[in-house]
Design an enzyme around this catalytic site. Structure first.
Site, short mmCIF file in Angstrom:
data_model
loop_
_atom_site.label_atom_id
_atom_site.label_comp_id
_atom_site.label_asym_id
_atom_site.label_seq_id
_atom_site.Cartn_x
_atom_site.Cartn_y
_atom_site.Cartn_z
N GLU A 97 3.83 -12.89 18.85
CA GLU A 97 2.49 -13.36 18.52
C GLU A 97 1.79 -12.30 17.67
O GLU A 97 2.03 -11.11 17.85
CB GLU A 97 1.62 -13.58 19.78
CG GLU A 97 1.97 -14.80 20.58
CD GLU A 97 3.05 -14.51 21.61
OE1 GLU A 97 3.27 -13.32 21.91
OE2 GLU A 97 3.68 -15.47 22.09
N ASN A 102 -4.38 -9.97 11.15
CA ASN A 102 -3.54 -8.77 11.00
C ASN A 102 -2.57 -8.99 9.83
O ASN A 102 -1.37 -9.18 9.98
CB ASN A 102 -2.78 -8.51 12.30
CG ASN A 102 -2.17 -7.13 12.37
OD1 ASN A 102 -2.08 -6.44 11.35
ND2 ASN A 102 -1.75 -6.71 13.55
N TYR A 109 6.33 -9.09 9.12
CA TYR A 109 7.15 -10.05 9.85
C TYR A 109 7.75 -11.10 8.91
O TYR A 109 8.92 -11.47 9.04
CB TYR A 109 6.34 -10.73 10.96
CG TYR A 109 5.79 -9.77 11.99
CD1 TYR A 109 6.53 -8.66 12.41
CD2 TYR A 109 4.54 -9.96 12.56
CE1 TYR A 109 6.02 -7.77 13.35
CE2 TYR A 109 4.03 -9.08 13.51
CZ TYR A 109 4.78 -7.99 13.89
OH TYR A 109 4.28 -7.12 14.83
C1 LIG Z 1 2.02 -3.46 11.82
C2 LIG Z 1 2.62 -2.05 11.80
C3 LIG Z 1 3.58 -1.88 12.97
C4 LIG Z 1 3.38 -1.85 10.49
O1 LIG Z 1 3.97 -0.55 10.53
P1 LIG Z 1 4.10 0.33 9.19
O2 LIG Z 1 4.98 1.46 9.50
O3 LIG Z 1 2.75 0.64 8.68
O4 LIG Z 1 4.80 -0.72 8.21
P2 LIG Z 1 5.84 -0.41 7.05
O5 LIG Z 1 5.44 0.83 6.31
O6 LIG Z 1 7.21 -0.43 7.62
O7 LIG Z 1 5.59 -1.66 6.12
C5 LIG Z 1 6.61 -2.57 5.81
C6 LIG Z 1 5.99 -3.69 4.98
O8 LIG Z 1 5.05 -4.41 5.79
C7 LIG Z 1 3.91 -4.76 4.98
N1 LIG Z 1 2.73 -4.03 5.48
C8 LIG Z 1 2.70 -3.22 6.56
N2 LIG Z 1 1.44 -2.78 6.75
C9 LIG Z 1 0.69 -3.33 5.78
C10 LIG Z 1 -0.69 -3.27 5.46
N3 LIG Z 1 -1.57 -2.54 6.17
N4 LIG Z 1 -1.14 -3.98 4.41
C11 LIG Z 1 -0.30 -4.74 3.67
N5 LIG Z 1 1.04 -4.84 3.92
C12 LIG Z 1 1.51 -4.14 4.97
C13 LIG Z 1 4.26 -4.36 3.57
O9 LIG Z 1 4.93 -5.44 2.99
C14 LIG Z 1 5.18 -3.20 3.81
O10 LIG Z 1 6.03 -2.96 2.74
P3 LIG Z 1 5.53 -2.04 1.52
O11 LIG Z 1 4.92 -0.81 2.09
O12 LIG Z 1 6.79 -1.81 0.75
O13 LIG Z 1 4.53 -2.88 0.80
C15 LIG Z 1 1.48 -0.98 11.84
O14 LIG Z 1 0.54 -1.27 10.82
C16 LIG Z 1 0.78 -0.90 13.17
O15 LIG Z 1 1.25 -0.26 14.10
N6 LIG Z 1 -0.43 -1.53 13.23
C17 LIG Z 1 -1.25 -1.45 14.45
C18 LIG Z 1 -0.62 -2.19 15.60
C19 LIG Z 1 -0.28 -3.61 15.21
O16 LIG Z 1 -1.09 -4.31 14.63
N7 LIG Z 1 0.93 -4.02 15.60
C20 LIG Z 1 1.40 -5.38 15.38
C21 LIG Z 1 0.86 -6.28 16.42
S1 LIG Z 1 1.50 -7.95 16.26
#
Ligand SMILES: CC(C)(COP(=O)(O)OP(=O)(O)OC[C@H]1O[C@@H](n2cnc3c(N)ncnc32)[C@H](O)[C@@H]1OP(=O)(O)O)[C@@H](O)C(=O)NCCC(=O)NCCS
Length: 140
Positions: A97, A102, A109
């Site tokens: 979910e 977000n 995903y």
């Molecule tokens: C969601 C989360 C796990 C992503 O982790 P991350 O290490 O920042 O993500 P990545 O660097 O691996 O990103 C992979 C791809 O996801 C997308 N992405 C991730 N974060 C993004 C952002 N803030 N805005 C836009 N695209 C994003 C992009 O496509 C990215 O690829 P790119 O950097 O080449 O464009 C992180 O933002 C997080 O922990 N957020 C807070 C907790 C959360 O919301 N968890 C998910 C709950 S469902």
């Protein structure tokens, strides 16, 4: 992740989410035998994932990277790691979910092959009120 990691994990959670899980919830997940992965850099925890794998399905419950380490490809690596383990344990489909607001997580995903299969109305706390959850699924 082990019991000794719960405090630092809860600290990361508090920095990363507007409505964070409490440390007791993490401890309960470990106690229940849910699968967990701790991401570290030079021994310092910078993220984690928790999932249930059962009956040929995987349910991702929490995926989080510490805000100071986001957008470095670590969230993607963490997800790939979790899904690989789920497949090794016999799951052929994953579910999760996510808040529709977000957008970063949704993009991650979708890039991993998850597709929207439904909505849970009022699933998350929000300010004000509640926010729906988008339910996503992916074949493993
Ligand atoms: C969601 C989360 C796990 C992503 O982790 P991350 O290490 O920042 O993500 P990545 O660097 O691996 O990103 C992979 C791809 O996801 C997308 N992405 C991730 N974060 C993004 C952002 N803030 N805005 C836009 N695209 C994003 C992009 O496509 C990215 O690829 P790119 O950097 O080449 O464009 C992180 O933002 C997080 O922990 N957020 C807070 C907790 C959360 O919301 N968890 C998910 C709950 S469902």
């Amino acid at each position: 992740m082990t019991d000794s990691d719960v405090d630092v994990v809860a600290e990361i959670e508090g920095r990363a989410y507007p409505f964070p899980w409490g440390r007791e919830l993490f401890a309960d997940c470990l106690c229940a035998g849910y699968r967990s992965v701790l991401c570290t850099i030079d021994g310092t925890a910078i993220g984690y994932g928790i999932m249930i794998v059962a009956a040929g399905e995987c349910h991702i419950l929490n995926v989080c990277i510490d805000p100071g380490f986001q957008r470095l490809g670590l969230g993607r690596r963490l997800m790939v790691r979790l899904l690989k383990q789920a497949k090794q344990e016999g799951a052929d489909r994953a579910f999760l979910e996510v808040r529709p607001t977000n957008t970063g997580a949704l993009k991650l995903y979708h890039r991993l092959g998850f597709q929207r299969i439904g909505v849970r109305v009022g699933y998350y706390p929000a300010r004000p009120g509640r926010e729906d959850a988008v339910v996503l699924s992916c074949s493993l």
